[in-house]
Write a protein that holds these residues in place. Sequence first.
Motif, PDB file in Angstrom:
ATOM      1  N   LYS A  65       2.695  -5.556   3.154  1.00 49.21           N
ATOM      2  CA  LYS A  65       2.857  -5.207   1.738  1.00 49.21           C
ATOM      3  C   LYS A  65       2.736  -3.711   1.498  1.00 49.21           C
ATOM      4  O   LYS A  65       3.231  -3.189   0.502  1.00 49.21           O
ATOM      5  N   CYS A  66       2.036  -3.011   2.379  1.00 51.50           N
ATOM      6  CA  CYS A  66       1.733  -1.591   2.153  1.00 51.50           C
ATOM      7  C   CYS A  66       2.999  -0.739   2.248  1.00 51.50           C
ATOM      8  O   CYS A  66       3.778  -0.852   3.190  1.00 51.50           O
ATOM      9  N   THR A  67       3.191   0.116   1.252  1.00 52.99           N
ATOM     10  CA  THR A  67       4.361   1.000   1.243  1.00 52.99           C
ATOM     11  C   THR A  67       3.993   2.416   1.679  1.00 52.99           C
ATOM     12  O   THR A  67       4.787   3.338   1.537  1.00 52.99           O
ATOM     13  N   LEU A  68       2.745   2.597   2.136  1.00 56.70           N
ATOM     14  CA  LEU A  68       2.248   3.909   2.558  1.00 56.70           C
ATOM     15  C   LEU A  68       2.314   4.959   1.444  1.00 56.70           C
ATOM     16  O   LEU A  68       2.603   6.124   1.687  1.00 56.70           O
ATOM     17  N   CYS A  69       2.024   4.514   0.230  1.00 58.26           N
ATOM     18  CA  CYS A  69       2.061   5.468  -0.881  1.00 58.26           C
ATOM     19  C   CYS A  69       0.879   6.438  -0.805  1.00 58.26           C
ATOM     20  O   CYS A  69       0.920   7.516  -1.379  1.00 58.26           O
ATOM     21  N   GLY A  70      -0.175   6.040  -0.125  1.00 59.04           N
ATOM     22  CA  GLY A  70      -1.297   6.963   0.081  1.00 59.04           C
ATOM     23  C   GLY A  70      -2.318   6.997  -1.041  1.00 59.04           C
ATOM     24  O   GLY A  70      -3.309   7.732  -0.970  1.00 59.04           O
ATOM     25  N   LYS A  71      -2.142   6.170  -2.082  1.00 55.96           N
ATOM     26  CA  LYS A  71      -3.080   6.222  -3.219  1.00 55.96           C
ATOM     27  C   LYS A  71      -4.506   5.860  -2.801  1.00 55.96           C
ATOM     28  O   LYS A  71      -5.470   6.445  -3.274  1.00 55.96           O
ATOM     29  N   CYS A  72      -4.626   4.879  -1.924  1.00 55.77           N
ATOM     30  CA  CYS A  72      -5.960   4.433  -1.513  1.00 55.77           C
ATOM     31  C   CYS A  72      -6.693   5.553  -0.775  1.00 55.77           C
ATOM     32  O   CYS A  72      -7.872   5.826  -1.034  1.00 55.77           O
ATOM     33  N   ALA A  73      -5.984   6.217   0.151  1.00 58.66           N
ATOM     34  CA  ALA A  73      -6.609   7.280   0.945  1.00 58.66           C
ATOM     35  C   ALA A  73      -7.010   8.449   0.057  1.00 58.66           C
ATOM     36  O   ALA A  73      -8.065   9.051   0.229  1.00 58.66           O
ATOM     37  N   VAL A 104      -6.888   0.572  -6.907  1.00 57.98           N
ATOM     38  CA  VAL A 104      -5.814   1.558  -7.085  1.00 57.98           C
ATOM     39  C   VAL A 104      -4.530   1.187  -6.355  1.00 57.98           C
ATOM     40  O   VAL A 104      -3.480   1.740  -6.655  1.00 57.98           O
ATOM     41  N   CYS A 105      -4.576   0.245  -5.428  1.00 58.59           N
ATOM     42  CA  CYS A 105      -3.368  -0.067  -4.664  1.00 58.59           C
ATOM     43  C   CYS A 105      -2.319  -0.743  -5.563  1.00 58.59           C
ATOM     44  O   CYS A 105      -2.555  -1.830  -6.091  1.00 58.59           O
ATOM     45  N   PRO A 106      -1.162  -0.114  -5.735  1.00 58.59           N
ATOM     46  CA  PRO A 106      -0.154  -0.694  -6.627  1.00 58.59           C
ATOM     47  C   PRO A 106       0.522  -1.928  -6.037  1.00 58.59           C
ATOM     48  O   PRO A 106       1.176  -2.687  -6.768  1.00 58.59           O
TER      49      PRO A 106
HETATM   50  S1  SF4 Z   1      -2.547   2.149  -1.987  1.00 59.33           S
HETATM   51 FE1  SF4 Z   1      -2.846   2.215   0.216  1.00 59.33          FE
HETATM   52  S2  SF4 Z   1      -2.632   0.097   0.899  1.00 59.33           S
HETATM   53 FE2  SF4 Z   1      -1.770   0.214  -1.139  1.00 59.33          FE
HETATM   54  S3  SF4 Z   1       0.386   0.562  -0.792  1.00 59.33           S
HETATM   55 FE3  SF4 Z   1      -0.523   2.563  -1.083  1.00 59.33          FE
HETATM   56  S4  SF4 Z   1      -1.031   3.234   0.985  1.00 59.33           S
HETATM   57 FE4  SF4 Z   1      -0.624   1.040   1.109  1.00 59.33          FE
END
Ligand code: SF4
Lengths: 284, 120
Positions: A65-73, A104-106
């Motif tokens: 499911k992860c799109t590597l948007c980076g919000k979590c990090a 925060v993960c969308p």
């Molecule tokens: S918030 Fe983290 S886990 Fe969720 S999609 Fe973005 S990178 Fe992936």
Amino acid sequence: MKIAIASGKGGTGKTTVAVNLALALGNAQLLDCDVEEPNCNLFLGFNLKKEEDVNITVPEVDSGKCTLCGKCAEFCQYNAIAKLPRSLMLFPKLCHGCGGCVLVCPENAIIEEKRSIGILEKGTSERFNIELLQGTLNIGEPMASPVIRQLKAHIDESTVAIIDSPPGTACPVIASVAEMDYCVLVTEPTPFGLNDLILAVDVVRQLDILFGVVINRHGLGDGRVEEYCQSEGVPILMKIPYDRKIAILYSKGIPFIEQMPVWKESFRGMYEDICKHVSCKGDF
Amino acid sequence: MKICVTASNSGFGAPVDPHFGRCGYFMFVDPGSMEFESIENRQVSASGGAGVQAAQQVIGKGIDVLITGSVGPNAFSLLLSEGVEIKAFSAGSVLEAIEAYRAGTLETIGAANSAGKSGV
Ligand code: SF4
Ligand code: SF4
């Protein structure tokens, strides 16, 4: 009545005071919160039985499911999640279990998993009329505070609870001493002892907890700890002499009140003083 | 090719800072053209996980080689997973580090060699 026994550094006799006080009072709970090195039971020899695991929740990422948007990090202030160009990497030992990354993960790609970081054990014996609760942090785990908090959730408010706090002045000490009725600071009459006592006094004052001092190995060093206590208006609750018999009993793992009954009375007297101190909120 | 050198200041004359996660600056250098870019490390005073942040930062820059003194376990696993080569150099300037790398005299850091810092 909830009393924490603490000290600014290790090896001052904190555990001795905690164990002897609990035994002198009887019908008490003794909580060993020195979870990295619990040692009250060295003096008691109870049969410990596991009560429960201490779990913290850590995130797990569904890479489908992860799109590597980076919000979590970006969100994680403890740097427990790293975003790499083609993947995410998690560092469970840095995670504080705040759950923020899940929110925060969308993509709803993060779920929380339980991870055990330690255990709680309980022991009683026919010989001694007290209950021991001990927390042990798994080796290599960095976070002691969740174990301490879970241990303290077992405090029975209807009896006396004595807490053997970890040494020092860092987070685990604060987790142990917070919300206690009283804190006994154990120190030695040496320059190092004084130095660490001053740091510990700072912490308990900030936590706004009533406290007094026990001087262990009295007669060993100089009078500066006593002078400091007098000038700061800190009550000295007890002085345990630098005594050969006490030292031998200690080295054999025997609580010294067991063989020196006068001390049983002294510990009870100290408890009464503490109760008075607590009931009149500081007008000692 | 891009090399990152951990430094206590910006510029080729700056001394190499041996602590990866808590170095003052990252110097990104192309050893062919000697073009460079220096970026301040925002994590110098982070309370924990500084190495993780630093590793993300330099990996994001697409480096091939990292020259530093010591790397903690978390940062090490990140760098390893991205195939970054890690070379040891701790006493000297950024320029000297680059020259030593070109001369092939730097040893590879093959395992985390600092305890890192974490905990509460
Ligand atoms: S918030 Fe983290 S886990 Fe969720 S999609 Fe973005 S990178 Fe992936
Ligand atoms: S739960 Fe909190 S501390 Fe743990 S990874 Fe998520 S954001 Fe970071």
